[in-house]
Scaffold this motif. Sequence first.
Motif, PDB file in Angstrom:
ATOM      1  N   MET A   1       0.855  -1.371  -0.280  1.00 12.23           N
ATOM      2  CA  MET A   1      -0.004  -0.142  -0.150  1.00 12.23           C
ATOM      3  C   MET A   1       0.977   1.347   0.472  1.00 12.23           C
ATOM      4  SD  MET A   1      -2.959  -1.467  -0.084  1.00 12.23           S
ATOM      5  CE  MET A   1      -3.845   0.527   0.348  1.00 12.23           C
ATOM      6  N   LEU A   2       0.451   2.327  -0.423  1.00 14.21           N
ATOM      7  CA  LEU A   2       1.093   3.464  -0.702  1.00 14.21           C
ATOM      8  C   LEU A   2       1.429   4.482   0.213  1.00 14.21           C
ATOM      9  CD1 LEU A   2       2.848   5.789  -2.833  1.00 14.21           C
ATOM     10  CD2 LEU A   2       0.191   6.868  -3.039  1.00 14.21           C
ATOM     11  N   ASN A   3       2.031   4.479   0.969  1.00 16.23           N
ATOM     12  CA  ASN A   3       2.154   5.011   2.272  1.00 16.23           C
ATOM     13  C   ASN A   3       1.774   7.151   1.994  1.00 16.23           C
ATOM     14  OD1 ASN A   3       2.896   6.536   4.475  1.00 16.23           O
ATOM     15  ND2 ASN A   3       3.889   5.017   5.097  1.00 16.23           N
ATOM     16  N   ARG A   4       0.532   7.689   2.289  1.00 16.80           N
ATOM     17  CA  ARG A   4       0.257   8.398   1.922  1.00 16.80           C
ATOM     18  C   ARG A   4       0.644  10.260   2.816  1.00 16.80           C
ATOM     19  NH1 ARG A   4      -2.546   9.056  -2.497  1.00 16.80           N
ATOM     20  NH2 ARG A   4      -3.674   6.720  -3.083  1.00 16.80           N
ATOM     21  N   THR A   5       1.790   9.130   3.763  1.00 14.44           N
ATOM     22  CA  THR A   5       2.293  10.500   5.315  1.00 14.44           C
ATOM     23  C   THR A   5       3.893  10.578   4.460  1.00 14.44           C
ATOM     24  OG1 THR A   5       2.794   8.418   6.635  1.00 14.44           O
ATOM     25  CG2 THR A   5       0.754   9.183   6.645  1.00 14.44           C
ATOM     26  N   VAL A   6       3.946  10.180   3.675  1.00 13.40           N
ATOM     27  CA  VAL A   6       5.515  10.523   3.144  1.00 13.40           C
ATOM     28  C   VAL A   6       5.381  10.882   1.750  1.00 13.40           C
ATOM     29  CG1 VAL A   6       7.344   9.248   3.105  1.00 13.40           C
ATOM     30  CG2 VAL A   6       6.320   8.346   4.037  1.00 13.40           C
ATOM     31  N   ALA A   7       5.865  11.730   2.064  1.00 14.13           N
ATOM     32  CA  ALA A   7       6.022  13.101   0.848  1.00 14.13           C
ATOM     33  C   ALA A   7       7.019  12.221  -0.405  1.00 14.13           C
ATOM     34  CB  ALA A   7       6.537  14.241   0.797  1.00 14.13           C
ATOM     35  N   PRO A   8       6.381  12.270  -1.617  1.00 18.36           N
ATOM     36  CA  PRO A   8       7.333  11.552  -2.718  1.00 18.36           C
ATOM     37  C   PRO A   8       8.810  12.442  -2.920  1.00 18.36           C
ATOM     38  CG  PRO A   8       5.762  12.513  -3.211  1.00 18.36           C
ATOM     39  CD  PRO A   8       4.820  12.541  -2.379  1.00 18.36           C
ATOM     40  N   GLU A   9       9.757  11.464  -3.548  1.00 16.30           N
ATOM     41  CA  GLU A   9      11.063  12.176  -3.470  1.00 16.30           C
ATOM     42  C   GLU A   9      11.288  13.289  -4.032  1.00 16.30           C
ATOM     43  OE1 GLU A   9      15.545  10.254  -3.811  1.00 16.30           O
ATOM     44  OE2 GLU A   9      13.470   8.778  -2.737  1.00 16.30           O
ATOM     45  N   SER A  10      11.782  14.518  -4.039  1.00 18.11           N
ATOM     46  CA  SER A  10      12.318  15.087  -5.831  1.00 18.11           C
ATOM     47  C   SER A  10      13.219  14.462  -6.344  1.00 18.11           C
ATOM     48  CB  SER A  10      12.159  16.502  -4.560  1.00 18.11           C
ATOM     49  OG  SER A  10      13.466  16.263  -3.864  1.00 18.11           O
ATOM     50  N   GLN A  11      12.944  14.880  -7.578  1.00 22.87           N
ATOM     51  CA  GLN A  11      14.053  14.501  -8.450  1.00 22.87           C
ATOM     52  C   GLN A  11      14.256  15.772  -9.301  1.00 22.87           C
ATOM     53  OE1 GLN A  11      15.137  11.599  -8.756  1.00 22.87           O
ATOM     54  NE2 GLN A  11      13.734  10.570  -7.218  1.00 22.87           N
ATOM     55  N   ALA A  12      15.847  15.812  -9.321  1.00 24.45           N
ATOM     56  CA  ALA A  12      16.011  17.329  -9.609  1.00 24.45           C
ATOM     57  C   ALA A  12      15.933  16.898 -11.864  1.00 24.45           C
ATOM     58  CB  ALA A  12      18.276  16.627  -9.846  1.00 24.45           C
ATOM     59  N   VAL A  13      15.806  17.953 -12.513  1.00 23.26           N
ATOM     60  CA  VAL A  13      15.345  17.903 -13.874  1.00 23.26           C
ATOM     61  C   VAL A  13      16.751  17.968 -14.047  1.00 23.26           C
ATOM     62  CG1 VAL A  13      14.897  19.078 -15.598  1.00 23.26           C
ATOM     63  CG2 VAL A  13      13.263  18.842 -13.658  1.00 23.26           C
ATOM     64  N   ASN A  14      17.402  16.329 -15.139  1.00 21.34           N
ATOM     65  CA  ASN A  14      18.836  16.515 -16.109  1.00 21.34           C
ATOM     66  C   ASN A  14      18.785  17.424 -17.101  1.00 21.34           C
ATOM     67  OD1 ASN A  14      19.925  15.715 -13.165  1.00 21.34           O
ATOM     68  ND2 ASN A  14      19.150  14.187 -13.431  1.00 21.34           N
ATOM     69  N   HIS A  15      17.608  16.758 -18.050  1.00 18.92           N
ATOM     70  CA  HIS A  15      16.996  17.297 -18.961  1.00 18.92           C
ATOM     71  C   HIS A  15      15.722  17.473 -19.685  1.00 18.92           C
ATOM     72  CE1 HIS A  15      18.515  17.161 -23.679  1.00 18.92           C
ATOM     73  NE2 HIS A  15      17.565  15.926 -23.549  1.00 18.92           N
ATOM     74  N   ILE A  16      15.242  18.306 -20.585  1.00 19.86           N
ATOM     75  CA  ILE A  16      14.434  18.101 -20.970  1.00 19.86           C
ATOM     76  C   ILE A  16      13.871  17.325 -22.555  1.00 19.86           C
ATOM     77  CG2 ILE A  16      12.196  19.866 -21.958  1.00 19.86           C
ATOM     78  CD1 ILE A  16      12.583  20.473 -18.382  1.00 19.86           C
ATOM     79  N   ASN A  17      13.253  16.659 -22.387  1.00 16.96           N
ATOM     80  CA  ASN A  17      13.094  15.412 -23.684  1.00 16.96           C
ATOM     81  C   ASN A  17      11.651  16.333 -24.503  1.00 16.96           C
ATOM     82  OD1 ASN A  17      14.432  13.579 -22.908  1.00 16.96           O
ATOM     83  ND2 ASN A  17      13.376  12.326 -21.014  1.00 16.96           N
ATOM     84  N   LEU A  18      12.103  16.779 -25.259  1.00 13.22           N
ATOM     85  CA  LEU A  18      11.715  17.651 -26.641  1.00 13.22           C
ATOM     86  C   LEU A  18      11.091  16.918 -27.880  1.00 13.22           C
ATOM     87  CD1 LEU A  18      13.177  21.353 -25.633  1.00 13.22           C
ATOM     88  CD2 LEU A  18      10.488  20.272 -25.233  1.00 13.22           C
ATOM     89  N   ILE A  19       9.912  16.615 -27.936  1.00 14.86           N
ATOM     90  CA  ILE A  19       9.926  16.374 -29.713  1.00 14.86           C
ATOM     91  C   ILE A  19      10.567  16.979 -30.791  1.00 14.86           C
ATOM     92  CG2 ILE A  19       8.329  15.172 -31.169  1.00 14.86           C
ATOM     93  CD1 ILE A  19       6.533  15.222 -28.721  1.00 14.86           C
TER      94      ILE A  19
END
Length: 424
Positions: A1-19
Motif C-alpha cells: 500500500m502507498l504510504n501517503r504520510t511520506v512525501a514523494p522523493e524529489s528528483q532533479a531535472v537533468n534534461h528536457i525531452n522535447l519532441i
Amino acid sequence: MLNRTVAPESQAVNHINLIEPGHAALPNGCQVYWFNSGDQDLVRVEWIFNNLRFDKQKPLLNMAVNTMLTEGTANLTAAQIADSIDYYGAFLQAEYGYDQSQLTLYSLNRHLEHTLPVVVDVLTNSQFPQNELDTFVRNQQQKLQVSLQKNDILARRAFNKAVYSDTIYGLSANAIDYQQLQRTDMLSHFKQMYQPANCTLVISGKVDEATLQQVTGAFANWQNSFEPADTTQPSITPVTERFFYTEKPEALQSAIRMGLPMVNRSHPDFPALQVLNTVLGGYFGSRLMANIREDKGYTYGIGSGISSLKHGAAFFIATEVGADVCRSAVEEIEKEINLLRSELISEEELSLVKNYMQGSLLGSLENVFSHADKFKNVYFSGLGFDYYDRYTEVIKSITAEELQTLANKYLNFDEFYKVIVGKY
C-alpha cells in the motif's frame, strides 16, 4: 500500500525531452515543421507569417488585416466560413502578435478534406468586405473607449510607448487610427504579407505521412506575389523622459508600471535573468508578493516579467495599489530591487525558486501542442532546441553571487521608466 504520510522523493531535472520536429521546405518557399505524437485523431495546423514593416502613418494594418482574415473571401462570407468549420467540429482562429501573425486550425484528421479548402480560400482570397470593415472599426473603437477608462491599460500603453518609442511594440492606438483603415490598403498589405515565402507552417498532433501530404498538398498551387514581403522593422530608440504621471483625482486605485529595456531570449544572459526575475516577482512566492501583498497589504497582486520580442525586450513590474499607498508601494519596490543588488539570495530561497522553475517547465509540456509551442519560442528567436538544455543547466547551477552581479548589471532603479496612473 502507498504510504501517503511520506512525501514523494524529489528528483532533479537533468534534461528536457522535447519532441524533435520533422522539416521540409516546399517549392514555393514555405517552411514546414511537424510534430507527430499521440493516438487521438486530432491535428493543429498553424500558418505563421512575419509581420510587415511597421508604418507609423498606417499603424493598425498588421493587426487589422490578420484579425479580419476570416471575415469574407471572394467565395465565402464570414458566416459561411464559420459554418463550414463549425459543421465538422473544427476551430479556426486568427491570432495577431507583435512579430508574427497566424491562422490556426484545429481539426479531426478525417475532416481535413473539408476544412483545409476553407483555409486555402482564406489565405488566398480574403477580401475584407467594406461592411465587415465598418463593423470591425465600430467595435474596436467601442472596446478602446472602455479600455481607456482602466488605469492599468493606460499605464501599459504609456510604458510601452516610452520603452519602444515609435515602433510596432510601442503602438498606442487611438480612435482616429481605426477610422483611417482603408480596404484598398488592407488588400495590398494582405497580398504582400500572406504568401508562402513568408510563411512557416507548423503541424502538430497525429501527423502521419498521409496527413502531412494532405496538408501540404492542399496548398500546392499557392504562389508568391511579385512583391516580396518586407519584414524588416525600424530600430528602437527609447525616449529620454523617465517618469510619467497621469493624475486622476477621484481614483481609488493607482496603476504602477515600471521597468526598462532588457535583452531578449537570444542573449546568453536571458536564462539567468529569468531566475532573477522569478525571485523578484515571477511567481506567487516572490519577494514583491511577500512584501507588498502579504506584509503591507497594498495590493491583491503584483508581478514582474521579461517580455522577449524579436527586435527588443523589456523588464517590467506591474501592479495596482490603493491610491493612498501608491508612493509607499513605489518605495517598497525600490527597496526590493536594491536588496537584490546589495545582498546575496539565501540558499533556501534560491533552491525553492530553482525547483519551482524546473517544475513549471516540465509541467508546461503536457501534450504535443506544448512541444510545438516550445519550438516556436526558439525558432522565431533564431535559436535551436539546445536552448532548453542551456536554460535548465543555468537554473540548476546559477549561484547567488552570479544573480547579485546580474542585478547590479541590469536592474538600476534610477534608470527605470516609471509610470503612475491615478494618485501619487
